[in-house]
Design an enzyme around this catalytic site. Structure first.
Site, PDB file in Angstrom:
ATOM      1  N   SER A  56       0.821  -1.213   0.000  1.00  0.00           N
ATOM      2  CA  SER A  56       0.000   0.000   0.000  1.00  0.00           C
ATOM      3  C   SER A  56       0.856   1.265   0.000  1.00  0.00           C
ATOM      4  CB  SER A  56      -0.894   0.045   1.239  1.00  0.00           C
ATOM      5  OG  SER A  56      -1.715  -1.079   1.312  1.00  0.00           O
TER       6      SER A  56
HETATM    7  N1  SAH Z   1       0.168  -5.407   4.028  1.00  0.00           N
HETATM    8  C1  SAH Z   1       0.888  -5.658   2.811  1.00  0.00           C
HETATM    9  C2  SAH Z   1       0.083  -5.348   1.567  1.00  0.00           C
HETATM   10  C3  SAH Z   1      -0.719  -6.463   1.236  1.00  0.00           C
HETATM   11  S1  SAH Z   1      -1.607  -6.502  -0.282  1.00  0.00           S
HETATM   12  C4  SAH Z   1       2.217  -4.931   2.741  1.00  0.00           C
HETATM   13  O1  SAH Z   1       2.518  -4.142   3.622  1.00  0.00           O
HETATM   14  O2  SAH Z   1       2.957  -5.213   1.808  1.00  0.00           O
HETATM   15  C5  SAH Z   1      -2.819  -7.638   0.247  1.00  0.00           C
HETATM   16  C6  SAH Z   1      -2.308  -9.022   0.505  1.00  0.00           C
HETATM   17  O3  SAH Z   1      -3.408  -9.773   1.005  1.00  0.00           O
HETATM   18  C7  SAH Z   1      -1.806  -9.766  -0.728  1.00  0.00           C
HETATM   19  O4  SAH Z   1      -0.499 -10.206  -0.504  1.00  0.00           O
HETATM   20  C8  SAH Z   1      -2.775 -10.925  -0.869  1.00  0.00           C
HETATM   21  O5  SAH Z   1      -2.184 -12.105  -1.345  1.00  0.00           O
HETATM   22  C9  SAH Z   1      -3.261 -11.102   0.567  1.00  0.00           C
HETATM   23  N2  SAH Z   1      -4.542 -11.778   0.743  1.00  0.00           N
HETATM   24  C10 SAH Z   1      -5.659 -11.672  -0.011  1.00  0.00           C
HETATM   25  N3  SAH Z   1      -6.640 -12.434   0.499  1.00  0.00           N
HETATM   26  C11 SAH Z   1      -6.137 -13.037   1.618  1.00  0.00           C
HETATM   27  C12 SAH Z   1      -6.664 -13.952   2.579  1.00  0.00           C
HETATM   28  N4  SAH Z   1      -7.922 -14.407   2.501  1.00  0.00           N
HETATM   29  N5  SAH Z   1      -5.863 -14.362   3.589  1.00  0.00           N
HETATM   30  C13 SAH Z   1      -4.569 -13.916   3.682  1.00  0.00           C
HETATM   31  N6  SAH Z   1      -4.017 -13.063   2.792  1.00  0.00           N
HETATM   32  C14 SAH Z   1      -4.789 -12.617   1.773  1.00  0.00           C
END
Ligand code: SAH
Length: 231
Positions: free
Chosen positions: A77
């Site tokens: 993000s």
């Molecule tokens: N917090 C992260 C950004 C994450 S983007 C950072 O600082 O880099 C959102 C993430 O959520 C992605 O990596 C995606 O694979 C994950 N995601 C999506 N659905 C999910 C679920 N049901 N359980 C765990 N992770 C999930």
């Protein structure tokens, strides 16, 4: 610990490296200027080397005011959104926090600096491994545990949580996650359509639950049993 390009970088604004200068600029212009005021959030984001959480080829963009691709169709993000989400949780330092969506591990590192313990779930195995590697490489793995799995229905194994931070857009209020919040817990979660969500903040106070909209946003979709896959 890896120290990318130190040595070669020039001092700017009293910071000892160019990356530190960019980080300082990000905190001033993207966070403070837009109303991020929690000193603990500002301190954590002044300290944590975001450049160690972005892919090598995007290192120069590490402090840009935008999301950055981390592969597998996912993004880290924009710094402001990470700060806003962390600020809404009003962490004091003693909390156990659940993050859903570890991605690069950066947001988990910020939460780890603000709370006692963080469990972060990641559904894509390669990204769970990336988050672990980044957190260990930057030295922020002491109180952060990465678990590979679907976090859309929470993680009952270590519930309840004082705070829950969801980093992917949910199609509806995730009740199963709310159920894993402690009696005075807080949760921040984007809820809405595939393309646009409201960043919702839920606050539990005993039996009462209140919510407010922190901002409008656009997150990658939440997958899994409580996410878009279940539709
Ligand atoms: N917090 C992260 C950004 C994450 S983007 C950072 O600082 O880099 C959102 C993430 O959520 C992605 O990596 C995606 O694979 C994950 N995601 C999506 N659905 C999910 C679920 N049901 N359980 C765990 N992770 C999930």
């Amino acid at each position: 610990m890896r120290q990318p390009g130190r040595g070669k970088e020039q001092p700017v604004n009293g910071a000892s490296t160019a990356m530190e200068a960019l980080r300082w600029h990000m905190v001033e212009k993207q966070l403070k200027a837009r109303g991020i005021a929690d000193p603990r959030v500002l301190e954590a984001m002044s300290r944590i080397p975001r450049e160690e959480f972005v892919p090598e080829r995007f290192r120069r963009e590490a402090y840009a005011d935008e999301p950055i691709s981390i592969g597998h169709g996912q993004t880290i993000s924009q710094p402001y959104i990470t700060a806003l989400m962390a600020q809404t949780l009003e962490l004091k330092g003693h909390e156990k926090v659940l993050e859903v969506g570890a991605g690069s591990g950066y947001h988990a590192a910020v939460l780890g600096a603000l709370a006692a313990e963080v469990i972060t779930l990641e559904i894509i195995p390669e990204l769970a491994e990336l988050a672990r590697r980044n957190l260990a490489g930057a030295g922020y793995d002491r109180n952060v545990r990465v678990v590979c799995g679907d976090g859309s229905l929470g993680y009952p194994e270590t519930a309840p949580y004082d705070a829950i931070s969801v980093a992917a857009g949910a199609p509806a209020t995730p009740d199963q996650l709310l159920a894993q919040l402690a009696g005075d817990g807080r949760m921040v979660v984007p809820v809405g359509s595939y393309d646009e969500q409201k960043l919702m903040v839920f606050v539990k106070a005993g039996d009462a639950l209140t919510s407010r909209v922190a901002t409008y946003c656009r997150f990658v979709p939440l997958r899994g049993g409580g996410g878009w896959n279940a539709r």
